[in-house]
Design a protein around this motif. Structure first.
Motif, PDB file in Angstrom:
ATOM      1  N   ILE A  18      78.826  25.454  39.128  1.00 44.16           N
ATOM      2  CA  ILE A  18      78.130  26.494  39.893  1.00 44.16           C
ATOM      3  C   ILE A  18      78.429  26.357  41.386  1.00 44.16           C
ATOM      4  O   ILE A  18      78.746  27.338  42.068  1.00 44.16           O
ATOM      5  CB  ILE A  18      76.612  26.417  39.659  1.00 44.16           C
ATOM      6  CG1 ILE A  18      76.265  26.895  38.240  1.00 44.16           C
ATOM      7  CG2 ILE A  18      75.859  27.259  40.685  1.00 44.16           C
ATOM      8  CD1 ILE A  18      74.797  26.751  37.891  1.00 44.16           C
ATOM      9  N   LEU A  19      78.357  25.129  41.898  1.00 43.12           N
ATOM     10  CA  LEU A  19      78.475  24.933  43.342  1.00 43.12           C
ATOM     11  C   LEU A  19      79.922  24.966  43.817  1.00 43.12           C
ATOM     12  O   LEU A  19      80.211  25.482  44.897  1.00 43.12           O
ATOM     13  CB  LEU A  19      77.808  23.625  43.734  1.00 43.12           C
ATOM     14  CG  LEU A  19      76.297  23.596  43.464  1.00 43.12           C
ATOM     15  CD1 LEU A  19      75.736  22.216  43.756  1.00 43.12           C
ATOM     16  CD2 LEU A  19      75.575  24.640  44.288  1.00 43.12           C
ATOM     17  N   ALA A  74      78.597  34.046  41.481  1.00 41.93           N
ATOM     18  CA  ALA A  74      77.728  35.077  42.043  1.00 41.93           C
ATOM     19  C   ALA A  74      78.290  36.467  41.819  1.00 41.93           C
ATOM     20  O   ALA A  74      77.543  37.448  41.756  1.00 41.93           O
ATOM     21  CB  ALA A  74      77.521  34.825  43.534  1.00 41.93           C
ATOM     22  N   GLU A  75      79.616  36.566  41.696  1.00 42.32           N
ATOM     23  CA  GLU A  75      80.254  37.860  41.444  1.00 42.32           C
ATOM     24  C   GLU A  75      80.215  38.246  39.968  1.00 42.32           C
ATOM     25  O   GLU A  75      80.699  39.314  39.598  1.00 42.32           O
ATOM     26  CB  GLU A  75      81.705  37.819  41.928  1.00 42.32           C
ATOM     27  CG  GLU A  75      81.839  37.762  43.448  1.00 42.32           C
ATOM     28  CD  GLU A  75      83.262  37.502  43.901  1.00 42.32           C
ATOM     29  OE1 GLU A  75      84.147  37.363  43.024  1.00 42.32           O
ATOM     30  OE2 GLU A  75      83.497  37.448  45.119  1.00 42.32           O
ATOM     31  N   GLY A  76      79.658  37.355  39.131  1.00 46.57           N
ATOM     32  CA  GLY A  76      79.487  37.723  37.729  1.00 46.57           C
ATOM     33  C   GLY A  76      80.348  36.969  36.748  1.00 46.57           C
ATOM     34  O   GLY A  76      80.366  37.305  35.557  1.00 46.57           O
ATOM     35  N   LEU A  77      81.079  35.943  37.207  1.00 48.16           N
ATOM     36  CA  LEU A  77      81.882  35.140  36.285  1.00 48.16           C
ATOM     37  C   LEU A  77      81.013  33.993  35.773  1.00 48.16           C
ATOM     38  O   LEU A  77      80.734  33.044  36.501  1.00 48.16           O
ATOM     39  CB  LEU A  77      83.116  34.581  37.001  1.00 48.16           C
ATOM     40  CG  LEU A  77      84.095  33.772  36.139  1.00 48.16           C
ATOM     41  CD1 LEU A  77      84.686  34.639  35.041  1.00 48.16           C
ATOM     42  CD2 LEU A  77      85.198  33.156  36.997  1.00 48.16           C
ATOM     43  N   LYS A  93      70.046  30.123  33.659  1.00 50.19           N
ATOM     44  CA  LYS A  93      69.999  31.561  33.391  1.00 50.19           C
ATOM     45  C   LYS A  93      71.392  32.190  33.312  1.00 50.19           C
ATOM     46  O   LYS A  93      72.251  31.722  32.581  1.00 50.19           O
ATOM     47  CB  LYS A  93      69.113  32.239  34.421  1.00 50.19           C
ATOM     48  CG  LYS A  93      67.641  31.834  34.282  1.00 50.19           C
ATOM     49  CD  LYS A  93      66.751  32.584  35.215  1.00 50.19           C
ATOM     50  CE  LYS A  93      65.272  32.404  34.852  1.00 50.19           C
ATOM     51  NZ  LYS A  93      64.866  31.018  34.625  1.00 50.19           N
ATOM     52  N   LYS A  94      71.607  33.270  34.072  1.00 45.68           N
ATOM     53  CA  LYS A  94      72.838  34.047  33.926  1.00 45.68           C
ATOM     54  C   LYS A  94      74.075  33.347  34.472  1.00 45.68           C
ATOM     55  O   LYS A  94      75.191  33.860  34.328  1.00 45.68           O
ATOM     56  CB  LYS A  94      72.668  35.401  34.615  1.00 45.68           C
ATOM     57  CG  LYS A  94      71.633  36.299  33.940  1.00 45.68           C
ATOM     58  CD  LYS A  94      71.536  37.635  34.648  1.00 45.68           C
ATOM     59  CE  LYS A  94      70.505  38.532  33.975  1.00 45.68           C
ATOM     60  NZ  LYS A  94      70.385  39.847  34.659  1.00 45.68           N
ATOM     61  N   ALA A  95      73.885  32.196  35.097  1.00 48.60           N
ATOM     62  CA  ALA A  95      75.046  31.467  35.598  1.00 48.60           C
ATOM     63  C   ALA A  95      75.863  30.866  34.459  1.00 48.60           C
ATOM     64  O   ALA A  95      77.027  30.521  34.640  1.00 48.60           O
ATOM     65  CB  ALA A  95      74.614  30.364  36.558  1.00 48.60           C
ATOM     66  N   SER A  97      65.841  33.982  39.726  1.00 45.86           N
ATOM     67  CA  SER A  97      66.833  34.421  40.696  1.00 45.86           C
ATOM     68  C   SER A  97      68.060  33.522  40.680  1.00 45.86           C
ATOM     69  O   SER A  97      67.964  32.315  40.879  1.00 45.86           O
ATOM     70  CB  SER A  97      66.222  34.414  42.104  1.00 45.86           C
ATOM     71  OG  SER A  97      67.217  34.626  43.077  1.00 45.86           O
ATOM     72  N   LEU A  98      69.218  34.119  40.447  1.00 47.77           N
ATOM     73  CA  LEU A  98      70.458  33.346  40.477  1.00 47.77           C
ATOM     74  C   LEU A  98      70.720  32.813  41.873  1.00 47.77           C
ATOM     75  O   LEU A  98      71.244  31.716  42.044  1.00 47.77           O
ATOM     76  CB  LEU A  98      71.636  34.221  40.026  1.00 47.77           C
ATOM     77  CG  LEU A  98      73.024  33.567  40.042  1.00 47.77           C
ATOM     78  CD1 LEU A  98      73.050  32.348  39.127  1.00 47.77           C
ATOM     79  CD2 LEU A  98      74.085  34.563  39.622  1.00 47.77           C
ATOM     80  N   SER A  99      70.311  33.567  42.906  1.00 47.85           N
ATOM     81  CA  SER A  99      70.542  33.102  44.278  1.00 47.85           C
ATOM     82  C   SER A  99      69.802  31.810  44.545  1.00 47.85           C
ATOM     83  O   SER A  99      70.257  30.964  45.319  1.00 47.85           O
ATOM     84  CB  SER A  99      70.102  34.172  45.287  1.00 47.85           C
ATOM     85  OG  SER A  99      68.712  34.418  45.190  1.00 47.85           O
ATOM     86  N   GLU A 100      68.643  31.616  43.894  1.00 49.05           N
ATOM     87  CA  GLU A 100      67.907  30.366  44.060  1.00 49.05           C
ATOM     88  C   GLU A 100      68.666  29.216  43.416  1.00 49.05           C
ATOM     89  O   GLU A 100      68.681  28.098  43.928  1.00 49.05           O
ATOM     90  CB  GLU A 100      66.511  30.488  43.450  1.00 49.05           C
ATOM     91  CG  GLU A 100      65.565  31.365  44.235  1.00 49.05           C
ATOM     92  CD  GLU A 100      65.165  30.739  45.560  1.00 49.05           C
ATOM     93  OE1 GLU A 100      65.400  29.544  45.759  1.00 49.05           O
ATOM     94  OE2 GLU A 100      64.635  31.471  46.414  1.00 49.05           O
TER      95      GLU A 100
END
Length: 269
Positions: free
Chosen positions: A66-67, A74-77, A107-109, A250-253
Motif C-alpha cells: 500500500i505504502l 489510490a487510483e484504483g489498482l 478494505k478496498k485496497a 476511508s481508503l485515504s485513512e
C-alpha cells in the motif's frame, strides 16, 4: 510482450526491529517507523508503473504494498493477496490473520478474490521442508505468470510488483544463493522461458537489476534504544490510525502515515 516481476521484501516490521528481544512473538506485526520510511523511499525511487500488485496476505506485506505503491492503489489498482507468498516457518510473527480481519482493516485496497483466499488461509500452518517450500514457490510463480499473461495488451511491457518475505524470497526467485533481501529491497526479474510454457516458471534477475542491489544490512537489531522507543510509539499511533480507517471506511485513512520531525515521508498526493 515482456513480463517483468519486481520482487520486494516487506519493509521493517516490529519483529525485525526487536529480533534480539523476542520480536518473533508478535503475531502478524505491523511496520515500524523505519519501515514506513523505507516504503517512502521505494515510492520515491520506483521507476515503473505496475499493471498489477500482488502481496503475501500478511499485514506487513500488505502495508508495504500500500505504502510503496499508494499512488497506484489510490487510483484504483487493488493489491491481490496470494497466500503462497507468505513467510516460511510457524513462529507467531509468521502466522497471518483471518481474511475477514484483513478485509476489515484494508478494505478496498486489497482484492482477496483474485486468488480465492480462504477465511482461514493461515490456519494450521506448520514448518515446511525444503521440497515443500520449493513447490509452494513454484505455484506462486505460476500464479504470478498467469496474471501477467492475462494483462497482455494493457501495456507494451507488463510490470508486476510482488511483496513477500526474507526467508521465502530465495525460493520464489529460485536462487537459494541470492541471499536475504534487505527490508524493502527490490529486485527485478523476468521469466527464463520466453514462451511462458514451462511448468517451473523459473525467474532470472535482469542485468540492470543486478547493478542496483543494495549492500546495506538490515538495520533493525542495530537501532539505538531511543529510536526503538520512538518506533514503538509510532507503531501504536499507526495501529490507532488503522482502527480509525476501519471505523471510517476511508481508503485515504489507510494510506496515511504517522509522522515525526525526523521522519519526513515523501508520498504521492
Amino acid at each position: 510482450m515482456p513480463i517483468y516481476i519486481h520482487v520486494i521484501r516487506h519493509a521493517q516490521g516490529l519483529h525485525n526491529a526487536l529480533n534480539t528481544k523476542g520480536g518473533w512473538q508478535y503475531k502478524d506485526p505491523y511496520l515500524t517507523s523505519l519501515g514506513l520510511q523505507q516504503c517512502a523511499d521505494v515510492q520515491r525511487d520506483f521507476p515503473f508503473k505496475p499493471q498489477a500488485i500482488i502481496a503475501s496476505p500478511m499485514k506487513r506485506a500488505i502495508e508495504t504494498s500500500i505504502l510503496c505503491f499508494s499512488g497506484f492503489v489510490a487510483e484504483g489498482l487493488p493489491i491481490a493477496l496470494l497466500p503462497t507468498l507468505q513467510e516460511a516457518g510457524n513462529s507467531p510473527c509468521n502466522v497471518g490473520s483471518p481474511l475477514s480481519e484483513l478485509v476489515e482493516e484494508f478494505k478496498k485496497a486489497i482484492d482477496p478474490d483474485m486468488h480465492n483466499v480462504a477465511e482461514d488461509w493461515c490456519k494450521g500452518k506448520g514448518i515446511e521442508d525444503d521440497g515443500q517450500l520449493k513447490e509452494r514457490a513454484r505455484l506462486a510463480r505460476i500464479a504470478i505468470r498467469a496474471k501477467g499473461l492475462n494483462l497482455e495488451g494493457y501495456a507494451k511491457d507488463i510490470h508486476i510488483c510482488v511483496t513477500s518475505h526474507g526467508d521465502f524470497i530465495p525460493y520464489l526467485v529460485n536462487d537459494l544463493n541470492a541471499g536475504m533481501f534487505n527490508n524493502a529491497e527490490w529486485r527485478s526479474y523476468e521469466f527464463s522461458d520466453p514462451t511462458y510454457q514451462s511448468n517451473q516458471a523459473q525467474l532470472k534477475e535482469t542485468e540492470w537489476s543486478k547493478t542496483r542491489r543494495s549492500s546495506q544490512p538490515t538495520l533493525g537489531a542495530k537501532l539505538p534504544p531511543a529510536l526503538i522507543s520512538l518506533q514503538r510509539r509510532l507503531y501504536q499511533d499507526f495501529v490507532a490510525r488503522q482502527k480509525k480507517a476501519t471505523e471510517s471506511g476511508s481508503l485515504s485513512e489507510v494510506l496515511r502515515i504517522p509522522t515525526a520531525p525526523s521522519f519526513p515521508f515523501l508520498l504521492r498526493p
